[in-house]
Design a protein around this motif. Structure first.
Motif, mmCIF file in Angstrom:
data_model
loop_
_atom_site.group_PDB
_atom_site.id
_atom_site.type_symbol
_atom_site.label_atom_id
_atom_site.label_comp_id
_atom_site.label_asym_id
_atom_site.label_seq_id
_atom_site.Cartn_x
_atom_site.Cartn_y
_atom_site.Cartn_z
ATOM 1 N N ILE A 88 -8.825 -4.260 -0.854
ATOM 2 C CA ILE A 88 -8.105 -2.998 -0.643
ATOM 3 C C ILE A 88 -8.917 -1.756 -1.019
ATOM 4 N N ILE A 172 -2.872 5.742 1.090
ATOM 5 C CA ILE A 172 -2.679 6.194 -0.298
ATOM 6 C C ILE A 172 -2.336 7.675 -0.205
ATOM 7 N N MET A 214 2.581 2.269 -4.599
ATOM 8 C CA MET A 214 1.889 1.791 -5.780
ATOM 9 C C MET A 214 2.873 1.882 -6.961
ATOM 10 N N SER A 215 2.337 1.800 -8.172
ATOM 11 C CA SER A 215 3.231 1.724 -9.335
ATOM 12 C C SER A 215 4.286 2.832 -9.376
ATOM 13 N N ARG A 230 1.380 -2.362 -3.378
ATOM 14 C CA ARG A 230 0.177 -2.699 -4.161
ATOM 15 C C ARG A 230 0.354 -2.177 -5.588
HETATM 16 C C1 LIG Z 1 -5.507 0.856 -8.236
HETATM 17 C C2 LIG Z 1 -4.942 0.755 -6.855
HETATM 18 C C3 LIG Z 1 -3.587 0.454 -6.644
HETATM 19 C C4 LIG Z 1 -2.600 0.245 -7.778
HETATM 20 O O1 LIG Z 1 -2.393 1.440 -8.452
HETATM 21 P P1 LIG Z 1 -1.305 1.527 -9.635
HETATM 22 O O2 LIG Z 1 -0.901 2.953 -9.628
HETATM 23 O O3 LIG Z 1 -2.010 1.113 -10.872
HETATM 24 O O4 LIG Z 1 -0.195 0.623 -9.268
HETATM 25 C C5 LIG Z 1 -3.131 0.337 -5.338
HETATM 26 N N1 LIG Z 1 -3.953 0.523 -4.282
HETATM 27 C C6 LIG Z 1 -5.257 0.810 -4.436
HETATM 28 C C7 LIG Z 1 -6.102 0.995 -3.232
HETATM 29 C C8 LIG Z 1 -5.785 0.940 -5.724
HETATM 30 O O5 LIG Z 1 -7.075 1.248 -5.867
#
Ligand SMILES: *Cc1c(COP(=O)(O)O)cnc(C)c1O
Length: 242
Positions: A88, A172, A214-215, A230
């Protein structure tokens, strides 16, 4: 296996609690969104001890996300429980050959050049690699990913290659001043469903994966159709990203 100290035990039980909590949140978000399809929880393993990663796999995290080629190569032999692994992170073309036969999907396909290299290396390894195109949905200069306007052209170019299969999109997104990414998640959902509809009867495509959340925002990503969330820090604990 090594003896675990009591300090280690608390790290393990925290991860078990986190998995339970996140799984419940995923189910609740799906319910709220009226979804009955599958949302997969990916454990993002950067900087996480392989023993903890293996523990999470044993406790239901069957899919792992890797960001860094060298770290992944160093740790992967110590992963237990036969997890599925996706790449990823930012991927340099000269590193593709090291991971091509060790992951089952690459989420960070963000240029024609990189996709051609993946195609070439997959061909040499005698496999077909599933990829997601990474979209720079916020138009941020500091971030990788292709512009939404360039998506169609790249998707159809990808379809011409014999050793990659486009499965969908990854993003993202930035966070708005109100602290949410909803606007960007909604834009990604639209791009994704347009691409899926457009390619539905074209056997070269199998568009079924939207990787976002994400988180801090996975529940709202699920409200907007994400199929893989993720998760790093709220699963494994906060850590330094150096
Ligand atoms: C680190 C990362 C995540 C997870 O991030 P968190 O905020 O710690 O959940 C998800 N996607 C990618 C591409 C990352 O680098």
């Amino acid at each position: 296996m090594k003896e675990r100290s009591s300090h280690d035990d608390s790290r393990f039980s925290t991860v078990a609690d986190n998995i339970k909590h996140i799984t419940e949140n995923i189910e609740n978000a799906k319910l709220k969104a009226g979804r009955t399809d599958t949302v997969r929880l990916m454990g993002v393993t950067k900087t996480v001890d392989p023993e903890i990663v293996s523990f999470s796999v044993a406790n239901g995290v069957k899919l792992l996300g890797e960001n860094r080629v060298q770290e992944f190569l160093d740790k992967r032999d110590r992963y237990e429980g036969d997890p599925e692994v996706h790449f990823i992170g930012g991927l340099q073309t000269n590193k593709v050959k090291y991971i091509i036969d060790k992951v089952s999907m690459i989420h960070s396909a963000n240029s024609e050049h990189l996709i051609e290299e993946i195609d070439k290396r997959a061909g040499k390894a005698g496999l077909k690699m599933d990829i997601l195109i990474e979209v720079n949905i916020g138009g941020e200069e500091s971030k990788s990913g292709i512009a939404p306007e360039a998506l169609d052209e790249l998707a159809y170019k990808t379809a011409e290659l014999g050793n990659v299969r486009l499965r969908g999109l990854m993003a993202i997104p930035p966070v708005d001043v109100d602290g949410s990414s909803d606007r960007y998640f909604a834009q990604m959902q639209k791009l994704f469903s347009d691409l899926r509809d457009k390619t539905r009867n074209d056997g070269r495509f199998l568009i079924d994966t939207l990787s976002m959340g994400m988180s801090g925002d996975y529940q709202s990503a699920i409200m907007h159709g994400s199929t893989i969330v993720r998760i790093g820090s709220v699963l494994y604990g906060y850590r330094n990203y150096t």
